[in-house]
Design a protein around this motif. Structure first.
Motif, short mmCIF file in Angstrom:
data_model
loop_
_atom_site.label_atom_id
_atom_site.label_comp_id
_atom_site.label_asym_id
_atom_site.label_seq_id
_atom_site.Cartn_x
_atom_site.Cartn_y
_atom_site.Cartn_z
N ILE A 84 0.83 -1.19 0.00
CA ILE A 84 0.00 0.00 0.00
C ILE A 84 0.87 1.25 0.00
O ILE A 84 1.71 1.43 0.89
CB ILE A 84 -0.94 0.03 1.22
N LEU A 85 0.65 2.10 -1.00
CA LEU A 85 1.47 3.29 -1.17
C LEU A 85 0.63 4.56 -1.21
O LEU A 85 -0.51 4.55 -1.69
CB LEU A 85 2.26 3.22 -2.49
N ASP A 86 1.20 5.66 -0.70
CA ASP A 86 0.74 7.01 -0.98
C ASP A 86 1.68 7.58 -2.04
O ASP A 86 2.90 7.35 -1.98
CB ASP A 86 0.76 7.89 0.27
N ILE A 87 1.12 8.34 -2.98
CA ILE A 87 1.90 8.79 -4.14
C ILE A 87 1.67 10.27 -4.38
O ILE A 87 0.53 10.74 -4.34
CB ILE A 87 1.51 7.99 -5.41
N VAL A 88 2.75 10.98 -4.63
CA VAL A 88 2.67 12.38 -5.04
C VAL A 88 3.45 12.52 -6.33
O VAL A 88 4.66 12.26 -6.37
CB VAL A 88 3.27 13.32 -3.96
N GLY A 89 2.76 12.90 -7.41
CA GLY A 89 3.41 13.11 -8.70
C GLY A 89 3.36 14.58 -9.08
O GLY A 89 2.31 15.22 -8.96
N PHE A 90 4.47 15.13 -9.54
CA PHE A 90 4.53 16.56 -9.80
C PHE A 90 5.43 16.88 -10.99
O PHE A 90 6.32 16.11 -11.35
CB PHE A 90 5.03 17.31 -8.55
N ASN A 91 5.16 18.03 -11.60
CA ASN A 91 5.93 18.54 -12.72
C ASN A 91 6.01 20.06 -12.62
O ASN A 91 5.46 20.64 -11.69
CB ASN A 91 5.27 18.15 -14.06
N GLY A 92 6.64 20.67 -13.59
CA GLY A 92 6.66 22.12 -13.63
C GLY A 92 8.03 22.66 -14.01
O GLY A 92 9.06 21.99 -13.83
N SER A 93 8.05 23.88 -14.52
CA SER A 93 9.29 24.47 -15.00
C SER A 93 10.32 24.68 -13.90
O SER A 93 11.53 24.70 -14.17
CB SER A 93 8.98 25.81 -15.68
N ILE A 94 9.86 24.82 -12.67
CA ILE A 94 10.78 25.09 -11.56
C ILE A 94 11.37 23.82 -10.96
O ILE A 94 12.31 23.87 -10.16
CB ILE A 94 10.06 25.90 -10.45
N VAL A 95 10.84 22.65 -11.34
CA VAL A 95 11.21 21.40 -10.68
C VAL A 95 12.70 21.08 -10.75
O VAL A 95 13.32 20.78 -9.73
CB VAL A 95 10.36 20.22 -11.20
N PRO A 96 13.37 21.13 -11.92
CA PRO A 96 14.81 20.80 -11.93
C PRO A 96 15.63 21.69 -10.99
O PRO A 96 16.48 21.19 -10.25
CB PRO A 96 15.19 21.03 -13.40
N LEU A 97 15.35 22.98 -11.02
CA LEU A 97 16.07 23.91 -10.15
C LEU A 97 15.75 23.64 -8.68
O LEU A 97 16.64 23.64 -7.82
CB LEU A 97 15.71 25.36 -10.50
N LEU A 98 14.49 23.37 -8.40
CA LEU A 98 14.06 23.12 -7.03
C LEU A 98 14.70 21.85 -6.47
O LEU A 98 15.21 21.84 -5.34
CB LEU A 98 12.53 23.00 -6.98
N LEU A 99 14.73 20.78 -7.26
CA LEU A 99 15.31 19.53 -6.79
C LEU A 99 16.81 19.67 -6.55
O LEU A 99 17.35 19.11 -5.59
CB LEU A 99 15.03 18.41 -7.79
N ARG A 100 17.49 20.43 -7.40
CA ARG A 100 18.92 20.67 -7.18
C ARG A 100 19.14 21.44 -5.88
O ARG A 100 20.04 21.13 -5.10
CB ARG A 100 19.53 21.43 -8.36
N ALA A 101 18.31 22.45 -5.66
CA ALA A 101 18.45 23.27 -4.45
C ALA A 101 18.19 22.44 -3.20
O ALA A 101 18.82 22.64 -2.15
CB ALA A 101 17.50 24.45 -4.51
N LEU A 102 17.26 21.49 -3.30
CA LEU A 102 16.91 20.65 -2.16
C LEU A 102 17.81 19.43 -2.03
O LEU A 102 17.62 18.61 -1.14
CB LEU A 102 15.45 20.21 -2.27
N LYS A 103 18.77 19.28 -2.98
CA LYS A 103 19.72 18.17 -2.97
C LYS A 103 19.03 16.81 -3.13
O LYS A 103 19.48 15.80 -2.58
CB LYS A 103 20.59 18.20 -1.72
N ILE A 104 17.92 16.81 -3.86
CA ILE A 104 17.29 15.55 -4.27
C ILE A 104 17.76 15.31 -5.69
O ILE A 104 17.13 15.72 -6.67
CB ILE A 104 15.75 15.64 -4.19
#
Length: 274
Positions: free
Chosen positions: A85-105
């Motif tokens: 059993i899983l909970d899932i969050v799926g997301f996209n957007g122009s800011i995502v690559p920059l945001l993930l780098r900033a958050l170190k994901i």
């Protein structure tokens, strides 16, 4: 239950982080995506156990653990038996690559999660917003997704898997058995019996294909699961944890852990719970 969210063309310019998929208590079916999927996903295990395969490496996903699949990353995952059993969050957007780098994901994979309540609270808030009829619902979902990601980065520790596909069915069988039974007393004779090979032959081909002895490889599996339990079960004593990871002696477990990671089990636990 899985919900998807559709955005109007003008919203792509005004909402640079979009929640596009929200799963709640989803009984996960096997997934095989050799070319990935066009969204980023965070998947959180609420019940059962599953296996994630990324870049020919396997990760066991237990209750309370999460895994992240970044956009267009080839992957597979499935239950190891029974409901998963899983909970899932799926997301996209122009800011995502920059945001993930900033958050170190920076990469897809399995992650230790030191604060389950935090993720669950954000997920519940997303569910509540998704039921609203507000004309600003998509913006509110975006704001809560941003809050989830920024909070989550302080609770994540990337797990490095030592398990790989070595192109030999016997080796694969041995590794899968050790990953499924690491909490038990596993002898070389047992492994020889389940693979229908002699102990000597098994030792030789395992070292030849992996570069490690069977004992050292098994110890790596046990220590990886020990790291997970140290963070996810803060009330569990080291003695109990050692037994759950296949060590009959807590003192021996402590010595092996210290040698491998340079910290005692309790020091490691405190460094991830502060």
């Amino acid at each position: 239950m899985i919900k998807s969210f559709q955005y109007k063309k003008k919203e792509y310019d005004t909402i640079p982080l979009q929640l596009v998929l929200l799963g709640h208590n989803h009984d996960q079916e096997p997934v095989y995506r050799m070319h990935g999927i066009n969204i980023n996903q965070i998947l959180y295990c609420k019940e059962g156990q599953g296996e994630l395969i990324l870049d020919n490496r396997k990760y066991i996903i237990d209750k309370g653990q999460c895994f992240i699949i970044l956009k267009n990353t080839p992957h597979e995952y499935h239950s190891t038996g029974g409901k998963w059993i899983l909970d899932i969050v799926g997301f996209n957007g122009s800011i995502v690559p920059l945001l993930l780098r900033a958050l170190k994901i920076s990469s897809s994979g399995a992650y230790l999660l030191s604060n389950r309540e935090l993720l669950e609270a954000h997920h519940q808030k997303l569910l509540e917003i998704s039921e609203q009829n507000s004309p600003h619902k998509h913006m509110l979902l975006s704001q809560e997704t941003y809050a989830l990601l920024t909070d989550l980065t302080y609770s994540l520790t990337h797990i490095v898997s030592d398990s790989a596909d070595y192109g030999n069915p016997i080796i694969t069988h041995v590794i899968e058995y050790m990953e499924s039974h690491y909490s038990e007393d596993i002898s070389l004779d047992t492994l020889a019996q389940v693979t229908s090979r002699t102990p000597e032959y098994l030792c030789n081909i395992f070292k030849e294909h992996t570069g490690l002895t069977i004992v050292k490889y098994l110890n790596g599996i046990r220590l990886l699961h020990a790291k997970i339990l140290l963070v996810q079960e803060p009330s569990m004593s080291v003695n109990e944890l050692a037994k759950n990871c296949g060590y009959s002696s807590a003192s021996y477990f402590g010595k092996v852990f210290l040698k491998q990671y340079g910290l005692t089990p309790n020091q490691y636990r405190m460094s991830h719970l502060m």
